[in-house]
Structures are given as structure tokens and as C-alpha cells.
Design a protein around this motif. Structure first.
Motif: not given
Length: 459
Positions: A313-319, A321-324, A327-332
């Protein structure tokens, strides 16, 4: 050989074997009882004659006369007495001489008593020991009534046996046909279903028997086959539609370019446009290829990794957010285990990352503010990942179909894409024997929940 014939043959063979064993036992018992009784009567006569002639030394003529006036004479009865030199010294019926081998006489002297048959006669021999030597008394007769009874019993049992076998074969054929009639009906109905009427189903009786359970299983199979046909037709129609648009655009642009001579800049513009359409075709082909490669049959070879979901999930957040930049992704994380390795599942890291990335990117794409929330929770048996966003809710009429290939609702009709992403996600999660659910209500976040088992799976 048909099942009906096999059942009839086995049933008839079983019953015939039991009846044959019973009849053979009855005949053997009757033969043994009649023979033993007749030998007992002969032995009694031999002992009586021996006592009178050898022990009490009565006159031979008197013994013959006593024998003739007795009422218990046996058919063709004859009593012979042999001395120690195997010579006949007494005989009651000289008209019925029976030659007794010396070996038989030796056996009687050795065994003291012997019962045997010879040329249709029943014979019983007894040894008498006296001071003057050994004597052998042999009583013989024909067991007319006993043999006749055994012959009639044999005929009666044989006729009764074949009658029972015939009745058993007919009954077995009838009952086997009655038991297999539902199978014949199933065969006929299933044959009529394809290809004429795919919506017809087998009738299920109220009895919870094997036929009812088989009918239910076949109905479920037919439902899956019908659904597969429906999805296949829809898949082909959607693929044709998706391929038709870029191909038509390519063809139109090229035809327009050939109508008249143009400047190089116009040709370059047309080429760039055609390249864009070709890129769309390549992207669509790549998506279809990925979708076709995720099959349940490949689970054994694909699900060999130990995947840490918290790292994914941490890798996906970086990928994402890098697309656009929008985009903002928060992880809980919910309550986490003390051992971080308990956040791992058995599966394929690349496929799981693809599924979570598609869901996260969609959540950001369809969110009002471009934000998505990934929530990871843990329990001893399951790992749950929820991806939610706040945006326009999915219509309830579209929820049952969003995981079907190429399905595009009115809400997403103007959004660039092919409708393959969610279908690929659902297939990946199903490949991992997990569960995926979606809840979407107006005024509330849209949530995609994935549950993956922490138990080792068997394929």
C-alpha cells in the motif's frame, strides 16, 4: 452395456447365487439324512443277522425264514456273511449275488464298520470277532423310495430355481428401468436445452434423494454455462465496439489524407492522430491480455510469493500520486499485530499490486477532491483492505455489473477507459480466494473492501 443391463445382471446373479446356495444346501441335507437313515437300517439288519448266526449259532434256514416273515423287508434286501478266508458262508437271497472286492472286506475288518454304495445298492458292513476267527456281515438293499424322493426333489428345486431366476431377471429389469427413468428424463431435457432453450431447467422433486441433488447440481451448472454464454456475447460485442471506434478513426483520417495533396505539416498531424489511435488499440490489447492471463487454472504457478500488504500500500500511494499531481492517497492502519510478518499473505505480489493500484487510481479519479483513503485492518484469519473516496455514488442499478468486462455506466461513459480494470481486480482477488465487496450510498463514501485469507490455501 447399459446401466440397466448391468444392474439387472448383477441383481439376478446375486439372487441366483443365494437361491442356488440355499437349494444345494437343502438337497445336500436331504441326501445326507436319507442316506444316513438307510445305512442305519442296513447296519441294524447286519448286526441282528450276525448276532443270530455267529454269536447265538442259530440255524441258517431258520434265519432265512424269520427274515421272510418280517414286515420291514427292504427292496432287494440281501445279507451276506463272510468267514476269515473271505468265503460266503451265509446269504439270504442267492438270486441277488453281489460281488464284494477283497479290499472292501479288508477295510471292514480294519475299520470294524463301513457304509458304501455299489452298482445302485447301498451296503453296510460290520465285523464280528469270535474265538474261531473274524467274520464280516454285509447287508445290502436298494433305497427305492429315498432315491425317488431325491430325484423328485432335484427336479422340483431345478424348476423352482429357473423360475425364480426368470422372475428375478424380469423384476430387476423392471425396477432398474423405473430407477433410471429420471436419468433418462434428465438426458432428454438436457439434450433439448442446448442449443434450443437455454432457460429451461430440470424439475427437482421434493424428495432429498440422489436424483434431486444431481438435478440441482446440473441446474447450477446450466446457470453458470448460460451466464458464461451471456458474458461471452457481451464480451465480444464490447470488444468489437471498442475496437471499431479507433479503427474507424484511423481509416477515416487516412482516407481524408488521400483525397488531395496536403502540406507536410498536415500529414504529420494525421500521423500523430493515427499514432494516438494505435496507442489506444495497443493499450486495449494489453488490458485484454492481462485479463486473459489471470485464470484460476494458473493459481498453482502464480501464488507462490509471501506478500506484505503494508509494504504494497505504501508503494501504491507513491505510484498513484505520481500519475496526477491532483491525486492524494492517505493510508490508515487499524489494530496491527505485534509481529509484522502476520501482515503477509500467500499470493502474487505483482497481481495484488495491480488490483490495489487500479482501485486506488479509480478512487482518486472519481473523487470530488482527488483524494482516496486506504485502510488496512487485521484479525487472526483475514487481512482487510478498504479503499474509499468521496464523490458521486455508484447507482444501485449498476452495482451488480461493475465487475463485468467492458461494462460502462452512464456515470463513467465520458471518462477515458475501457471498463476492464474492475473486472481484472475481481478476477485477481478471486484467484487469491479472497472476497471483494462494494458499498456506495448517496451522501456517503464509496468503499471497495478486499478480504484476503491468512490461511495457507490448497489448490
Amino acid at each position: 452395456m447399459t446401466i440397466r443391463k448391468r444392474l439387472t445382471l448383477r441383481f439376478t446373479s446375486l439372487v441366483s447365487s443365494i437361491i442356488l446356495l440355499a437349494f444345494v444346501s437343502i438337497y445336500a441335507f436331504c441326501w445326507f439324512f436319507i442316506s444316513s437313515d438307510f445305512y442305519r437300517r442296513l447296519d441294524r439288519k447286519a448286526n441282528t443277522t450276525g448276532d443270530m448266526l455267529i454269536r447265538h449259532r442259530l440255524d441258517a434256514q431258520l434265519i432265512r425264514q424269520l427274515g421272510r416273515i418280517r414286515k420291514d423287508q427292504l427292496p432287494n434286501q440281501n445279507i451276506m456273511v463272510f468267514d476269515s478266508r473271505d468265503s460266503i458262508i451265509f446269504i439270504t437271497n442267492e438270486r441277488l449275488p453281489i460281488t464284494i472286492p477283497k479290499s472292501v472286506l479288508a477295510d471292514i475288518r480294519q475299520d470294524k464298520q463301513k457304509d458304501f454304495q455299489q452298482k445302485g445298492y447301498y451296503l453296510s458292513g460290520t465285523r464280528f470277532m469270535t474265538a474261531s476267527g473274524q467274520y464280516v456281515v454285509i447287508a445290502s438293499a436298494v433305497n427305492v423310495y429315498g432315491d425317488e424322493f431325491l430325484r423328485r426333489l432335484l427336479w422340483a428345486l431345478a424348476v423352482l430355481f429357473f423360475l425364480i431366476v426368470g422372475i428375478t431377471a424380469f423384476s430387476g429389469w423392471f425396477f432398474a428401468g423405473d430407477a433410471l427413468r429420471p436419468m433418462q428424463q434428465i438426458d432428454q431435457i438436457v439434450s433439448d436445452i442446448f442449443p434450443r432453450n437455454r432457460d429451461e431447467r430440470l424439475l427437482i422433486n421434493q424428495d432429498d434423494d440422489e436424483i434431486s441433488r444431481l438435478s440441482s447440481t446440473i441446474n447450477r451448472l446450466l446457470d453458470r454455462v448460460t451466464e458464461s454464454f451471456r458474458l461471452q456475447r457481451m464480451f465480444v460485442a464490447n470488444v468489437s465496439h471498442e475496437l471499431k471506434n479507433p479503427l474507424t478513426q484511423i481509416s477515416s483520417q487516412l482516407e481524408v489524407s488521400l483525397l488531395k495533396h496536403r502540406e507536410p505539416e498536415a500529414y504529420q498531424k494525421t500521423i500523430r492522430s493515427v499514432l494516438d489511435d494505435v496507442g489506444d488499440l495497443a493499450t486495449l490489447t494489453h488490458e485484454l491480455l492481462k485479463l486473459s492471463q489471470v485464470n484460476q487454472e494458473d493459481a498453482i504457478g502464480l501464488l507462490t510469493d509471501t506478500v506484505r500488504l503494508d509494504e504494497i500500500v505504501w508503494d501504491i500511494r507513491d505510484e498513484v500520486t505520481a500519475i496526477n499531481p491532483r491525486y492524494q492517497v492517505t493510508i490508515e492502519f487499524g489494530a496491527l499485530p505485534d509481529d509484522p510478518d502476520q501482515l503477509a499473505v500467500q499470493g502474487n505480489k505483482t497481481l495484488l499490486a495491480t488490483a490495489l493500484k487500479n482501485l486506488t487510481e479509480n478512487a482518486c479519479k472519481f473523487s470530488d477532491d482527488g483524494q482516496a483513503l486506504i485502510h488496512v485492518s487485521f484479525d487472526p484469519n483475514w487481512l482487510t483492505i478498504s479503499i474509499q473516496n468521496r464523490g458521486q455514488s455508484i447507482p444501485s442499478a449498476d452495482l451488480p455489473y461493475i465487475f463485468e468486462p467492458f461494462y460502462r455506466s452512464r456515470q463513467t461513459a465520458d471518462v477515458r477507459g475501457y471498463g476492464v480494470g474492475l473486472s481484472l481486480v475481481e478476477r485477481i482477488i478471486r484467484l487469491h480466494q479472497g472476497k471483494i465487496q462494494v458499498t456506495s450510498t448517496a451522501g456517503k463514501p464509496t468503499i471497495f473492501s478486499i478480504e484476503l485469507s491468512r490461511q495457507t490455501r490448497q489448490f
